[in-house]
Design a protein around this motif. Structure first.
Motif, short mmCIF file in Angstrom:
data_model
loop_
_atom_site.label_atom_id
_atom_site.label_comp_id
_atom_site.label_asym_id
_atom_site.label_seq_id
_atom_site.Cartn_x
_atom_site.Cartn_y
_atom_site.Cartn_z
N VAL A 1 -6.39 -1.72 3.56
CA VAL A 1 -5.31 -2.15 2.67
C VAL A 1 -5.81 -3.19 1.69
CG1 VAL A 1 -3.06 -3.29 2.59
CG2 VAL A 1 -3.54 -1.57 4.36
N LEU A 2 -6.61 -4.15 2.20
CA LEU A 2 -7.15 -5.19 1.31
C LEU A 2 -8.06 -4.59 0.25
CD1 LEU A 2 -7.93 -7.99 3.93
CD2 LEU A 2 -6.00 -7.87 2.34
N MET A 3 -8.83 -3.59 0.60
CA MET A 3 -9.71 -2.96 -0.38
C MET A 3 -8.88 -2.23 -1.45
SD MET A 3 -12.76 -3.81 0.33
CE MET A 3 -13.61 -2.67 -0.75
N GLU A 4 -7.82 -1.56 -1.03
CA GLU A 4 -6.97 -0.88 -2.00
C GLU A 4 -6.31 -1.87 -2.95
OE1 GLU A 4 -4.18 1.46 0.09
OE2 GLU A 4 -5.66 2.94 0.84
N VAL B 1 -1.24 -17.85 9.32
CA VAL B 1 -1.10 -17.33 7.96
C VAL B 1 -0.23 -16.08 7.92
CG1 VAL B 1 -3.29 -18.30 7.24
CG2 VAL B 1 -3.21 -15.97 8.13
N GLY B 2 0.28 -15.64 9.08
CA GLY B 2 1.17 -14.49 9.10
C GLY B 2 0.48 -13.16 9.07
N TYR B 3 -0.72 -13.08 9.58
CA TYR B 3 -1.45 -11.81 9.61
C TYR B 3 -0.79 -10.87 10.60
CZ TYR B 3 -5.10 -8.41 10.61
OH TYR B 3 -5.78 -7.25 10.81
N THR B 4 -0.65 -9.63 10.14
CA THR B 4 -0.13 -8.59 11.02
C THR B 4 -1.13 -7.45 11.09
OG1 THR B 4 1.02 -7.50 9.20
CG2 THR B 4 2.25 -9.18 10.44
N SER B 5 -0.87 -6.53 12.00
CA SER B 5 -1.79 -5.40 12.18
C SER B 5 -1.74 -4.43 11.00
CB SER B 5 -1.46 -4.65 13.48
OG SER B 5 -0.12 -4.19 13.44
N ASP B 6 -0.66 -4.54 10.16
CA ASP B 6 -0.58 -3.66 8.98
C ASP B 6 -1.59 -4.04 7.92
OD1 ASP B 6 1.45 -2.33 10.23
OD2 ASP B 6 3.03 -3.55 9.29
N ILE B 7 -1.95 -5.33 7.87
CA ILE B 7 -2.91 -5.79 6.87
C ILE B 7 -4.30 -5.63 7.46
CG2 ILE B 7 -3.63 -7.73 5.45
CD1 ILE B 7 -0.84 -8.87 5.76
N ASN B 8 -4.97 -4.59 7.05
CA ASN B 8 -6.31 -4.35 7.55
C ASN B 8 -7.29 -4.28 6.39
OD1 ASN B 8 -5.90 -1.78 6.42
ND2 ASN B 8 -5.01 -1.03 8.36
N HIS B 9 -8.50 -3.98 6.69
CA HIS B 9 -9.55 -3.98 5.67
C HIS B 9 -9.29 -2.91 4.62
CE1 HIS B 9 -13.54 -4.53 3.98
NE2 HIS B 9 -13.75 -3.23 4.08
N ALA C 1 1.36 -0.22 -1.61
CA ALA C 1 0.13 -0.33 -0.79
C ALA C 1 0.42 -0.89 0.58
CB ALA C 1 -0.92 -1.16 -1.53
N LEU C 2 1.31 -1.89 0.64
CA LEU C 2 1.66 -2.50 1.95
C LEU C 2 2.47 -1.56 2.81
CD1 LEU C 2 2.49 -6.14 0.86
CD2 LEU C 2 0.50 -5.36 2.11
N ASN C 3 3.34 -0.74 2.15
CA ASN C 3 4.21 0.15 2.92
C ASN C 3 3.49 1.45 3.32
OD1 ASN C 3 6.36 -1.61 2.82
ND2 ASN C 3 7.12 -0.79 0.89
N THR C 4 2.34 1.71 2.72
CA THR C 4 1.63 2.96 3.05
C THR C 4 1.02 2.85 4.43
OG1 THR C 4 1.08 3.29 0.71
CG2 THR C 4 -0.24 4.53 2.35
N PRO C 5 1.33 3.74 5.42
CA PRO C 5 0.76 3.65 6.80
C PRO C 5 -0.73 3.93 6.77
CG PRO C 5 1.95 5.70 6.56
CD PRO C 5 2.24 4.93 5.30
#
Length: 309
Positions: free
Chosen positions: A243-246, A233-241, A303-307
Motif C-alpha cells: 500500500v505504501l509503495m502504491e 502512530v495508529g498502524y494497522t494491518s491494512d497499511i503494509n508495504h 488505495a487504502l480501501n483496496t484489499p
C-alpha cells in the motif's frame, strides 16, 4: 560301624540338660532304649579296649545315641551280609580254580609245565580280559567287548569331532571379538586424542550460544519497542508495504501533474502586477489546485480501501 572318635564326639556334644526336651521325657527316657544304648556303648568301647566314659543320660543324648546305635547296627548287619556273600563267592572261585587246575593238569597244561612265553601270553590275555571287564577269556566275550569298545570309540570320536567343530566356531568368534576389541581400543585412543580439540570447539559453541542468546533478547526488546511505536502512530494491518509503495507511486504521479501548474505560478511572479488579471489567474489556479487535491484524496482513499492480494 561307627569309629570310637565319632562316639566320643557324640558324647562330648551331648548337653547335660535341655529344658525344651524335658517336656517329652516320658518317651525319651524309656528304660528299654536306655538299656539298648548302654549295651551298644559297652560293646563298642569294649571292642576298642576302652571304658565307657561317665555322662548324664538326658532325653536328648539318649535319643541321639539310640539313633546312632540303630544306624551302626544296620550298617553292621549290611556289612555282615556283604562279607558273607563275598566269602561264599571266594569259596566258589577257589573251587572253580581248583577244578580248572585239575583239568589243566590232566591235559598236561599245568602252570609248571608251561613255558615262560606261554605264561606271559596267558597273563596278557588275563590282563586284557580284566581291562575289557569280561568274566572269561572266550573268543565271543572278546568279540563282544571289542564291539562295545568300538562303539564307545565311535561315540567318543563323534563327540570329539563335535567339540572340535564347536571349538573352531568359538575360536573364530574369539578372533572376531579380539579384532573388534582392538578396533574399539583404537577408536577410544582416537577420541581421547581429539578430546582437547572438541573441548575447545565446545567452548567456542558455548560462547556463540551465549552471544546469540543475548542478541535474541536484544532483538525481542527492539521488536516490542517497534510494536509499541506502531500502536502509538495508529498502524494497522491494512497499511503494509505494498500500500505504501502504491501511495508513493501516486504521489509521484501527482507531483508530475502539479509540477507544470507550479511552474506556471512561479512564472506569474515575474509579471508586473495587474489586480484584475492576477485575481482571475489566482482563481483559476485555486480551482486547479483544489481539483488536484481532490484527485489526490480520491486516489489515497481508493488505495487504502483496496484489499491486499
Amino acid at each position: 560301624m561307627e569309629t570310637m572318635g565319632d562316639l566320643a564326639a557324640a558324647l562330648d556334644a551331648s548337653p547335660t540338660s535341655d529344658p525344651a526336651a524335658k517336656s517329652g521325657a516320658g518317651a525319651a527316657t524309656d528304660a528299654s532304649r536306655i538299656a539298648e544304648v548302654k549295651a551298644w556303648l559297652a560293646s563298642q568301647f569294649e571292642a576298642a579296649g576302652r571304658d565307657v566314659p561317665a555322662f548324664e543320660y538326658t532325653p536328648r543324648s539318649v535319643a541321639h545315641l539310640h539313633s546312632l546305635a540303630s544306624l551302626s547296627q544296620a550298617r553292621s548287619r549290611a556289612a555282615s551280609i556283604v562279607a558273607a556273600d563275598l566269602r561264599l563267592k571266594a569259596s566258589e572261585y577257589r573251587a572253580e580254580a581248583a577244578r580248572i587246575r585239575e583239568v589243566l593238569e590232566r591235559v598236561g597244561l599245568a602252570r609248571e609245565q608251561l613255558s615262560p612265553g606261554a605264561i606271559g601270553s596267558a597273563q596278557v590275555v588275563a590282563g586284557v580280559a580284566n581291562l575289557l571287564n569280561i568274566r572269561d577269556t572266550e573268543m565271543s566275550s572278546f568279540v563282544v567287548a571289542m564291539g562295545d569298545l568300538s562303539l564307545r570309540k565311535a561315540d567318543v570320536e563323534e563327540k570329539r569331532a563335535k567339540v572340535q567343530k564347536e571349538s573352531k566356531v568359538l575360536l573364530e568368534y574369539t578372533r572376531k571379538a579380539i579384532a573388534k576389541l582392538n578396533d574399539l581400543k583404537k577408536t577410544l585412543a582416537k577420541f581421547e586424542n581429539e578430546v582437547g580439540l572438541h573441548e575447545a570447539q565446545m567452548l567456542q559453541w558455548q560462547t556463540n550460544l551465549a552471544i546469540l542468546d543475548s542478541k535474541e533478547r536484544q532483538y525481542m526488546l527492539q521488536l516490542n519497542n517497534f510494536k509499541a511505536i506502531l500502536n502509538r502512530v495508529g498502524y494497522t494491518s491494512d497499511i503494509n508495504h505494498g500500500v505504501l509503495m502504491e501511495m508513493a507511486e501516486h504521489k509521484k504521479d501527482l507531483e508530475k501533474k502539479t509540477k507544470p501548474i507550479l511552474d506556471t505560478l512561479r512564472s506569474y511572479q515575474d509579471l508586473p502586477p495587474d489586480k484584475t488579471l492576477a485575481a482571475l489567474a489566482i482563481e483559476d489556479k485555486k480551482r486547479q489546485y483544489a481539483a488536484a487535491e481532490k484527485y489526490l484524496e480520491e486516489v489515497l482513499h481508493s488505495a487504502l480501501n483496496t484489499p491486499e492480494i
